[in-house]
Design an enzyme around this catalytic site. Structure first.
Site, PDB file in Angstrom:
ATOM      1  N   GLY A 156      25.510  25.751  68.032  1.00 55.51           N
ATOM      2  CA  GLY A 156      26.808  25.218  68.404  1.00 55.51           C
ATOM      3  C   GLY A 156      27.282  25.883  69.685  1.00 55.51           C
ATOM      4  N   ARG A 178      20.306  21.242  63.250  1.00 57.04           N
ATOM      5  CA  ARG A 178      20.116  19.989  62.510  1.00 57.04           C
ATOM      6  C   ARG A 178      19.863  18.820  63.448  1.00 57.04           C
ATOM      7  NH1 ARG A 178      26.224  19.116  60.039  1.00 57.04           N
ATOM      8  NH2 ARG A 178      27.351  19.047  62.029  1.00 57.04           N
ATOM      9  N   THR A 236      26.585  36.744  62.275  1.00 58.60           N
ATOM     10  CA  THR A 236      28.002  36.742  62.655  1.00 58.60           C
ATOM     11  C   THR A 236      28.633  35.395  62.303  1.00 58.60           C
ATOM     12  OG1 THR A 236      27.404  36.089  64.914  1.00 58.60           O
ATOM     13  CG2 THR A 236      27.743  38.437  64.511  1.00 58.60           C
ATOM     14  N   ARG A 238      28.937  33.389  58.576  1.00 59.17           N
ATOM     15  CA  ARG A 238      29.672  33.626  57.338  1.00 59.17           C
ATOM     16  C   ARG A 238      28.736  34.330  56.370  1.00 59.17           C
ATOM     17  NH1 ARG A 238      33.427  32.889  59.945  1.00 59.17           N
ATOM     18  NH2 ARG A 238      35.146  31.387  59.723  1.00 59.17           N
ATOM     19  N   GLU A 267      34.732  39.576  51.147  1.00 64.28           N
ATOM     20  CA  GLU A 267      35.426  40.349  52.178  1.00 64.28           C
ATOM     21  C   GLU A 267      36.852  40.644  51.743  1.00 64.28           C
ATOM     22  OE1 GLU A 267      35.118  38.245  55.892  1.00 64.28           O
ATOM     23  OE2 GLU A 267      32.965  38.558  56.033  1.00 64.28           O
ATOM     24  N   HIS A 286      34.064  42.061  60.137  1.00 62.91           N
ATOM     25  CA  HIS A 286      34.394  40.705  60.574  1.00 62.91           C
ATOM     26  C   HIS A 286      35.280  40.721  61.831  1.00 62.91           C
ATOM     27  CE1 HIS A 286      34.821  36.338  58.959  1.00 62.91           C
ATOM     28  NE2 HIS A 286      34.789  36.349  60.279  1.00 62.91           N
ATOM     29  N   ILE A 287      34.718  41.260  62.911  1.00 56.96           N
ATOM     30  CA  ILE A 287      35.474  41.389  64.158  1.00 56.96           C
ATOM     31  C   ILE A 287      34.924  40.503  65.267  1.00 56.96           C
ATOM     32  CG2 ILE A 287      36.276  43.723  63.646  1.00 56.96           C
ATOM     33  CD1 ILE A 287      34.089  44.758  65.584  1.00 56.96           C
ATOM     34  N   GLY A 288      34.194  39.445  64.886  1.00 60.16           N
ATOM     35  CA  GLY A 288      33.559  38.595  65.884  1.00 60.16           C
ATOM     36  C   GLY A 288      34.487  38.091  66.969  1.00 60.16           C
TER      37      GLY A 288
END
Length: 321
Positions: A156, A178, A236, A238, A267, A286-288
């Site tokens: 993506g 996909r 990074t 889910r 989380e 979870h600091i992406g």
């Protein structure tokens, strides 16, 4: 009378001001703790709009209690924390915040790749713990990044941005998606392969798919068994797209070399989680998208989505059209 909205976590003053021009704003003031369920249940019964975060579980039970709700604005790209079907059945719009966090998340993904490959956290701890007494040829050696093969699962926006960074390190970039991205292939010099080939040939595997029932456990025991013993897995996306039990077994059995994780199935991840005990796992909370400017842009976009919905317009980033 202004329509009423509820915000599930304290936001910057500028975002509150943006919303207050149109709405009567109520907000959970605690910056660190999620809003309690009983508070959220009460608020959902009397507001026209909800501004929520990925940490808020907006399930069918909550949605069914809302009698006046027009829109749920999620300050995230993903929206698996919201029961979309239940919202749609009640005619409630759901929006997200894509695009604004692409570059920041790609930065973090590549940083996590580098930190894991070169054992940066382990090396820093080694120094701070007073263990550095001499130099030796193989001390704290890691995996080379320049010229290595990177496999991206899920091409993506973030996947394409990651590929651009990888080309600066002269990496050979493979991807599985996909659907093929012919324009990206031509512009970025990347190569489409099937998932099995990607796993077998990549030195680094980065998972960047959204979490859906179809992508749950995209990386499981069989996929890990295909990877090189020297390979590194980076997630990074889910937590649910990687089977954590299978990953733990692969790491302790030396089936893969290391893993870098910014996301987990549960989380906040419990501090006694087995993966956190391994020296070859670099784990982040979870600091992406945690760039200051990016988070402000996300909040502002979520606010704009909410305002559009409250005013009876169709927001640009509607996910249940």
């Amino acid at each position: 009378m202004k329509p009423k909205i509820y915000i599930t976590r304290k936001l910057p003053d500028a975002i509150i001001a943006q919303l207050s021009e149109v709405c009567e704003v109520s907000m959970w003031e605690n910056e660190e703790e999620p809003v309690p369920r009983e508070v959220l249940e009460k608020e959902m019964q009397q507001v026209n709009g909800l501004f929520c975060l990925l940490t808020d579980n907006i399930d069918k039970s909550l949605i069914s209690q809302s009698s006046q709700l027009k829109i749920i604005s999620n300050m995230a790209v993903g929206y698996n924390n919201i029961d979309i079907e239940a919202a749609t059945e009640k005619g409630i719009m759901v929006t997200n915040t894509p695009g604004v966090l692409t570059e920041t998340t790609a930065d973090l993904t590549f940083a996590l790749l580098m930190a894991t490959a070169r054992r940066l956290i382990e090396a820093s701890d080694y120094l701070h713990e007073g263990k550095w007494e001499t130099w030796s040829p193989m001390q704290l050696t890691g995996q080379d990044i320049y010229g290595a093969t990177l496999g991206i699962i899920g091409l993506g926006r973030i996947g394409e941005a990651l590929a651009k960074r990888a080309k600066g390190f002269d990496m050979n970039v493979l991807y599985y998606n996909r659907s093929r991205k012919f324009v990206a292939e031509e512009q970025l010099g990347i190569h489409y392969v099937d998932k099995e080939t990607l796993l077998k040939e990549s030195d680094f595997v980065c998972v960047l798919v959204p979490f859906t029932p179809e992508t749950k456990n995209t990386i499981d025991q069989n996929e890990l068994a295909l990877m090189k013993p020297s390979s590194v897995l980076i997630n990074t996306a889910r937590g649910g797209v990687v089977n954590e039990d299978a990953l733990y077994k692969a790491l302790i059995n030396n089936e893969i070399w290391a893993a870098g994780l910014d996301v987990f199935e549960v989380e906040p991840v419990p501090s006694d989680h087995p993966l956190l005990k391994l020296p070859n796992v670099v784990a982040l909370p979870h600091i992406g998208s945690a760039g200051i400017n990016t988070r402000i842009k996300m909040a502002s976009l979520a606010a704009s989505n909410l305002i559009e919905g409250i005013l009876g317009r169709i927001p640009k980033h509607l996910v249940n059209s």
